[in-house]
Design an enzyme around this catalytic site. Structure first.
Site, short mmCIF file in Angstrom:
data_model
loop_
_atom_site.label_atom_id
_atom_site.label_comp_id
_atom_site.label_asym_id
_atom_site.label_seq_id
_atom_site.Cartn_x
_atom_site.Cartn_y
_atom_site.Cartn_z
N GLY A 53 50.58 39.36 -37.46
CA GLY A 53 51.01 40.69 -36.73
C GLY A 53 52.22 40.77 -35.96
N GLU B 86 42.61 34.49 -33.49
CA GLU B 86 42.28 35.59 -32.60
C GLU B 86 40.87 35.33 -31.98
OE1 GLU B 86 42.84 38.91 -35.04
OE2 GLU B 86 45.02 38.60 -34.97
N HIS C 198 39.51 32.12 -37.18
CA HIS C 198 40.82 32.83 -37.09
C HIS C 198 41.35 32.63 -35.83
CE1 HIS C 198 43.56 36.42 -37.05
NE2 HIS C 198 43.46 36.49 -38.46
N GLU D 125 47.79 30.07 -41.23
CA GLU D 125 48.06 31.08 -40.64
C GLU D 125 48.92 30.56 -39.17
OE1 GLU D 125 45.85 34.99 -41.96
OE2 GLU D 125 44.89 34.08 -40.16
C1 PEP Z 1 45.36 37.85 -40.26
O1 PEP Z 1 45.09 38.14 -39.10
O2 PEP Z 1 44.53 37.04 -40.69
C2 PEP Z 1 46.92 38.42 -40.60
C3 PEP Z 1 47.21 37.50 -41.57
O3 PEP Z 1 47.43 39.26 -40.05
P1 PEP Z 1 48.96 39.93 -40.36
O4 PEP Z 1 48.95 39.91 -41.90
O5 PEP Z 1 48.72 41.23 -39.81
O6 PEP Z 1 50.07 39.09 -39.78
#
Ligand code: PEP
Length: 254
Positions: free
Chosen positions: A174, A98, A96, A168
């Site tokens: 977010g 993060e 991910h 992503e």
């Molecule tokens: C995520 O962190 O995998 C994500 C998609 O977050 P959000 O939907 O809040 O953008």
């Protein structure tokens, strides 16, 4: 045919009370979706045992938000893929953004997590995606190719037969800025085309989820795209009605 998958990523959120309410509320929508779409929640490790108990008897699946490369030993604070399997996890998110960012996880290290998850019976959900600056500089596929190549080099292309990819875009996570369905579809198509250079059948079979401010409003158009096989959902997965609407959008487009 690829069966859509809608997966919640709770991140560092939840209380015993909210987890109980959320899992209880998601069992019926997961059961209803089951013939056409899979539903899973990825929880902070401390809640996984609770999720396992609460989800019993339903089609709701669960997983972890990360996993270590080791199965056991002196690695304080980590969660081993063996332990995660013991608590019934089907999936483990790896890479991910993060974690890549805050924990400085390299492509090679993420590939090791992917390998450890798979070797111990978990299905890795490999997150890939570019930053806003990389998007502006049109480097999206350079970034993603490098992220995928590290896994191909370590685990082989066939490993994607038992894995999920989540595209992503970091600028969409977010932030409320969802990639348009056209942008997302074009990247998903490029990911599949890249994998097809190694193995066309594997590329056709692998599920590629979209993640980044996917919500009840944006999901229907995203899920209509031919190469988008569901969503990895952060914020909107914490509210049962919103997540249920996203599940229904996946079913409608299955
Ligand atoms: C995520 O962190 O995998 C994500 C998609 O977050 P959000 O939907 O809040 O953008």
């Amino acid at each position: 045919m690829r069966k859509p998958l809608v997966m919640g990523n709770w991140k560092l959120n939840g209380t015993k009370e909210s987890v109980t309410a959320l899992v209880t509320a998601l069992k019926a929508p997961a059961d209803k979706a089951a013939p056409k779409a899979e539903v899973a929640v990825c929880a902070p490790a401390v809640f996984i045992g609770m999720v396992e108990q609460l989800a019993q008897g339903s089609q709701l699946q669960w997983g972890s938000e990360d996993c270590d490369i080791h199965t056991q030993g002196a690695y304080t604070g980590e969660n081993s893929p063996v332990m995660l399997r013991e608590f019934g996890c089907t999936y483990a998110i790896v890479g991910h953004s993060e974690r890549r960012d805050y924990h400085k996880e390299s492509n090679e290290y993420v590939a090791q997590k992917y390998q450890a998850a798979q070797a111990n019976g978990l299905i890795p959900v490999l997150c890939v995606g570019e930053s806003e600056a990389q998007f502006e500089a049109k480097q999206t596929m350079d970034v993603i190719r490098a992220e995928l190549k590290a896994v191909i080099d370590l685990c082989g292309i066939k490993s994607f037969e038992k894995a999920v990819i989540a595209y992503e875009p970091i600028w969409a996570i977010g932030t409320g800025k969802t990639a348009t369905p056209e942008i997302a579809q074009s990247v998903h198509q490029d990911i599949r085309a890249y994998l097809a250079q190694f193995d066309a059948e594997v590329a056709q079979g692998v599920r590629i989820l979209y993640g980044g401010s996917c919500n009840a409003k944006t999901a229907p158009d995203l899920f209509k795209q031919p190469d988008i096989d569901g969503g990895l959902v952060g914020g909107a997965s914490l509210k049962a009605p919103d997540f249920t609407a996203i599940i229904e959008a996946a079913v409608a487009n299955a």
